[in-house]
Design an enzyme around this catalytic site. Structure first.
Site, PDB file in Angstrom:
ATOM      1  N   GLY A 162       9.204  -3.830   9.077  1.00 17.44           N
ATOM      2  CA  GLY A 162       9.942  -4.153  10.293  1.00 17.44           C
ATOM      3  C   GLY A 162      11.174  -5.019  10.062  1.00 17.44           C
ATOM      4  N   ALA A 202       0.005 -16.300   5.312  1.00 18.83           N
ATOM      5  CA  ALA A 202       1.114 -17.259   5.440  1.00 18.83           C
ATOM      6  C   ALA A 202       0.747 -18.466   6.298  1.00 18.83           C
ATOM      7  CB  ALA A 202       2.340 -16.563   6.042  1.00 18.83           C
ATOM      8  N   TYR A 246       4.884  -8.558  29.151  1.00 16.12           N
ATOM      9  CA  TYR A 246       5.501  -9.118  27.949  1.00 16.12           C
ATOM     10  C   TYR A 246       6.068 -10.522  28.196  1.00 16.12           C
ATOM     11  CZ  TYR A 246       7.353  -9.568  23.359  1.00 16.12           C
ATOM     12  OH  TYR A 246       7.566 -10.051  22.103  1.00 16.12           O
TER      13      TYR A 246
HETATM   14  P1  NAD Z   1       5.765  -5.972  11.645  1.00 17.80           P
HETATM   15  O1  NAD Z   1       4.367  -5.730  12.028  1.00 17.80           O
HETATM   16  O2  NAD Z   1       6.586  -4.827  11.174  1.00 17.80           O
HETATM   17  O3  NAD Z   1       5.862  -7.099  10.503  1.00 17.80           O
HETATM   18  C1  NAD Z   1       4.974  -8.154  10.426  1.00 17.80           C
HETATM   19  C2  NAD Z   1       5.053  -8.823   9.068  1.00 17.80           C
HETATM   20  O4  NAD Z   1       4.194  -9.980   9.082  1.00 17.80           O
HETATM   21  C3  NAD Z   1       4.575  -7.973   7.887  1.00 17.80           C
HETATM   22  O5  NAD Z   1       5.398  -8.254   6.772  1.00 17.80           O
HETATM   23  C4  NAD Z   1       3.160  -8.487   7.634  1.00 17.80           C
HETATM   24  O6  NAD Z   1       2.697  -8.319   6.302  1.00 17.80           O
HETATM   25  C5  NAD Z   1       3.350  -9.945   7.945  1.00 17.80           C
HETATM   26  N1  NAD Z   1       2.126 -10.670   8.283  1.00 17.80           N
HETATM   27  C6  NAD Z   1       1.305 -10.491   9.342  1.00 17.80           C
HETATM   28  N2  NAD Z   1       0.304 -11.405   9.319  1.00 17.80           N
HETATM   29  C7  NAD Z   1       0.513 -12.183   8.227  1.00 17.80           C
HETATM   30  C8  NAD Z   1      -0.148 -13.297   7.655  1.00 17.80           C
HETATM   31  N3  NAD Z   1      -1.228 -13.830   8.212  1.00 17.80           N
HETATM   32  N4  NAD Z   1       0.351 -13.816   6.514  1.00 17.80           N
HETATM   33  C9  NAD Z   1       1.455 -13.294   5.914  1.00 17.80           C
HETATM   34  N5  NAD Z   1       2.142 -12.254   6.426  1.00 17.80           N
HETATM   35  C10 NAD Z   1       1.666 -11.710   7.562  1.00 17.80           C
HETATM   36  O7  NAD Z   1       6.427  -6.683  12.905  1.00 17.80           O
HETATM   37  P2  NAD Z   1       7.904  -6.735  13.494  1.00 17.80           P
HETATM   38  O8  NAD Z   1       7.949  -5.845  14.683  1.00 17.80           O
HETATM   39  O9  NAD Z   1       8.929  -6.633  12.436  1.00 17.80           O
HETATM   40  O10 NAD Z   1       7.875  -8.210  14.096  1.00 17.80           O
HETATM   41  C11 NAD Z   1       8.431  -9.321  13.461  1.00 17.80           C
HETATM   42  C12 NAD Z   1       8.915 -10.275  14.535  1.00 17.80           C
HETATM   43  O11 NAD Z   1       9.934  -9.641  15.304  1.00 17.80           O
HETATM   44  C13 NAD Z   1       7.818 -10.701  15.521  1.00 17.80           C
HETATM   45  O12 NAD Z   1       7.998 -12.053  15.853  1.00 17.80           O
HETATM   46  C14 NAD Z   1       8.120  -9.825  16.725  1.00 17.80           C
HETATM   47  O13 NAD Z   1       7.667 -10.381  17.942  1.00 17.80           O
HETATM   48  C15 NAD Z   1       9.628  -9.794  16.676  1.00 17.80           C
HETATM   49  N6  NAD Z   1      10.262  -8.721  17.463  1.00 17.80           N
HETATM   50  C16 NAD Z   1       9.783  -7.447  17.431  1.00 17.80           C
HETATM   51  C17 NAD Z   1      10.382  -6.474  18.219  1.00 17.80           C
HETATM   52  C18 NAD Z   1       9.887  -5.050  18.212  1.00 17.80           C
HETATM   53  O14 NAD Z   1      10.220  -4.305  19.136  1.00 17.80           O
HETATM   54  N7  NAD Z   1       9.148  -4.631  17.227  1.00 17.80           N
HETATM   55  C19 NAD Z   1      11.490  -6.796  19.015  1.00 17.80           C
HETATM   56  C20 NAD Z   1      11.968  -8.091  18.992  1.00 17.80           C
HETATM   57  C21 NAD Z   1      11.348  -9.054  18.211  1.00 17.80           C
HETATM   58 NA    NA Z   2       8.602  -8.141   9.828  1.00 19.88          NA
END
Ligand code: NAD
Ligand code: NA
Length: 395
Positions: free
Chosen positions: A51, A111, A234
């Site tokens: 992501g 983490a 949300y």
């Molecule tokens: P994702 O699921 O693609 O990525 C999550 C990451 O966190 C991965 O690298 C995973 O390995 C890591 N992770 C999870 N639990 C962990 C732990 N306990 N220890 C270490 N690493 C851990 O998610 P994403 O959609 O890229 O979200 C990342 C951020 O972006 C979040 O805060 C999310 O709210 C925000 N966000 C997402 C969106 C969307 O539409 N997807 C939009 C805006 C903001």
């Molecule tokens: Na991410």
């Protein structure tokens, strides 16, 4: 082995190493032609494997030749069982980065724990000395508190009233009404404990006290706002409270870093298909309509396009263009009045029958399978692949 997608609801249990590799190489190519002037040099990415976090790592490494340490929580492969996609993404990224002479190492573990934080700090001290940027991009349903051992579970629920609206099962294309009962008990506090800013602040406090943050250091965490359609579940729901907390933490971090002119920012990003967002009710229907409208307008972006714009037009540009609440906004195109008005119109018409025409269900599905390395253009899925891929910089 031959690896095929095996889905259970909104998750896919398998992933494809070659497809994940191709996705990573495509993102690298995108960034190579869009360098960041005065970009970061030594970067820690927490949540670096998928992501927005992966896109941030790639943008740092290939936009300004940054050395990167990635922290993530991924499942390694075992004989006959593929790894989780973030494992293969990280293997592909580090393999390519090393070929290109870039420093890239990683730590796979929780983490939220003191152990992983200490291990990461040691690696920074041994290899990089000081870092100038920390990207905080965790998305997790649970957190074990490092000091008390208490295990918190986040929930995606409205606050106060039951929320009823349409959603789509993107596998079958069936649009149907769902109702989500309001949160109760400690749901709000628990969700804040998992997805709020406490852990982000713990990381920065530790790194600051160890004196590994350089002058003008920046840290960025990612947030989401979205439209009124999804507000109840949300932004005004339990997860929204956690995002409020995360956003408030950015200011606390900035206050705590005055001595080195450090800054904590939240960037509000666009709605995208990721493992995290496909689990949120109503969001898949919203995204399939949003994608249709944004693609028609020629302003659709994926994670890499979003983060490239974040770096080149906000973080390392003249003007961060902060909103009234002090947030960086790269959801600006999603939130444009004309885009939202169109999505709202389509929303009223969306049924199982109309959605294939008025929405981008195909785009949603393709993006979903792409997350796991499937349906990626140019990959031969009939070809035997080795599932036992190693991450070269794994500590
Ligand atoms: P994702 O699921 O693609 O990525 C999550 C990451 O966190 C991965 O690298 C995973 O390995 C890591 N992770 C999870 N639990 C962990 C732990 N306990 N220890 C270490 N690493 C851990 O998610 P994403 O959609 O890229 O979200 C990342 C951020 O972006 C979040 O805060 C999310 O709210 C925000 N966000 C997402 C969106 C969307 O539409 N997807 C939009 C805006 C903001
Ligand atoms: Na991410």
């Amino acid at each position: 082995m031959i690896i095929e997608p095996k889905t259970r609801g909104f998750i896919c249990l398998t992933s494809h190493p070659t497809g994940c590799e191709k996705n990573v190489l495509n993102q690298i190519d995108y960034i190579k032609s869009r360098p960041t002037t005065n970009g970061p040099k030594n970067v820690l990415v927490i949540g670096a494997s998928t992501g927005f976090g992966l896109a941030s790592r790639i943008t740092s490494a290939y936009g300004s030749n940054a050395s990167t340490i990635g922290v993530f929580f991924e499942k390694p492969p075992t004989e006959g069982r593929p790894a989780s996609p973030g494992w293969y993404n990280s293997a592909a990224f580090e393999t390519q980065a090393h070929k290109d002479g870039l420093y890239a190492k990683s730590i796979n573990g929780d983490a939220f724990s003191n152990e992983i934080k200490a291990q990461t700090l040691k690696l920074i001290q041994d290899d990089l000395g000081k870092i100038d940027m920390v990207i905080y991009s965790l998305a997790s349903p649970v957190r074990t508190h490092p000091d008390t051992g208490e295990r918190f579970k986040s929930v995606l629920k409205p606050i106060g009233d039951t929320f009823t609206n349409n959603t789509v099962d993107f596998h079958t294309g069936v649009v149907k009404e769902i109702s989500i009962a309001p949160c109760s008990g400690d749901d709000i506090d628990n969700t804040i404990a998992v997805m709020g800013g406490e852990d982000w602040k713990m990381w920065i406090d530790l790194l600051k006290s160890a004196d590994v943050l350089s002058e003008d250091f920046k840290t960025v965490a990612y947030s989401y706002i979205g439209p009124s359609l999804t507000e109840a579940v949300y932004r005004k729901g339990t997860i929204g409270r956690a995002k409020d907390h995360l956003e408030a933490t950015a200011f606390e971090i900035t206050d705590s870093l005055k001595a080195i002119n450090g800054k904590g920012y939240v960037s509000v990003n666009k709605a995208l298909v990721t493992q995290a967002s496909s689990a949120i009710p109503v969001i898949p229907l919203y995204i399939s309509l949003l994608y249709k409208v944004m693609k028609e307008e020629g302003i659709h972006e994926g994670c890499i396009e979003q983060i490239e714009r974040l770096f080149n037009e906000r973080l390392y540009a003249e003007d961060l263009q902060l909103d009234e609440q002090g947030r960086i906004r790269v959801d600006d195109w999603e939130m444009r009045d004309d885009i939202q008005a169109k999505v709202l119109e389509l929303w009223k018409e969306a049924t199982t029958e109309t959605l294939p025409n008025i929405g981008d269900l195909e785009g949603y599905k393709t993006d979903f399978f792409n997350l796991f390395g499937f349906n990626v253009e140019g990959v031969d899925y009939d070809k035997d692949v080795n599932e036992m891929v190693a991450i070269p910089g794994l500590q």
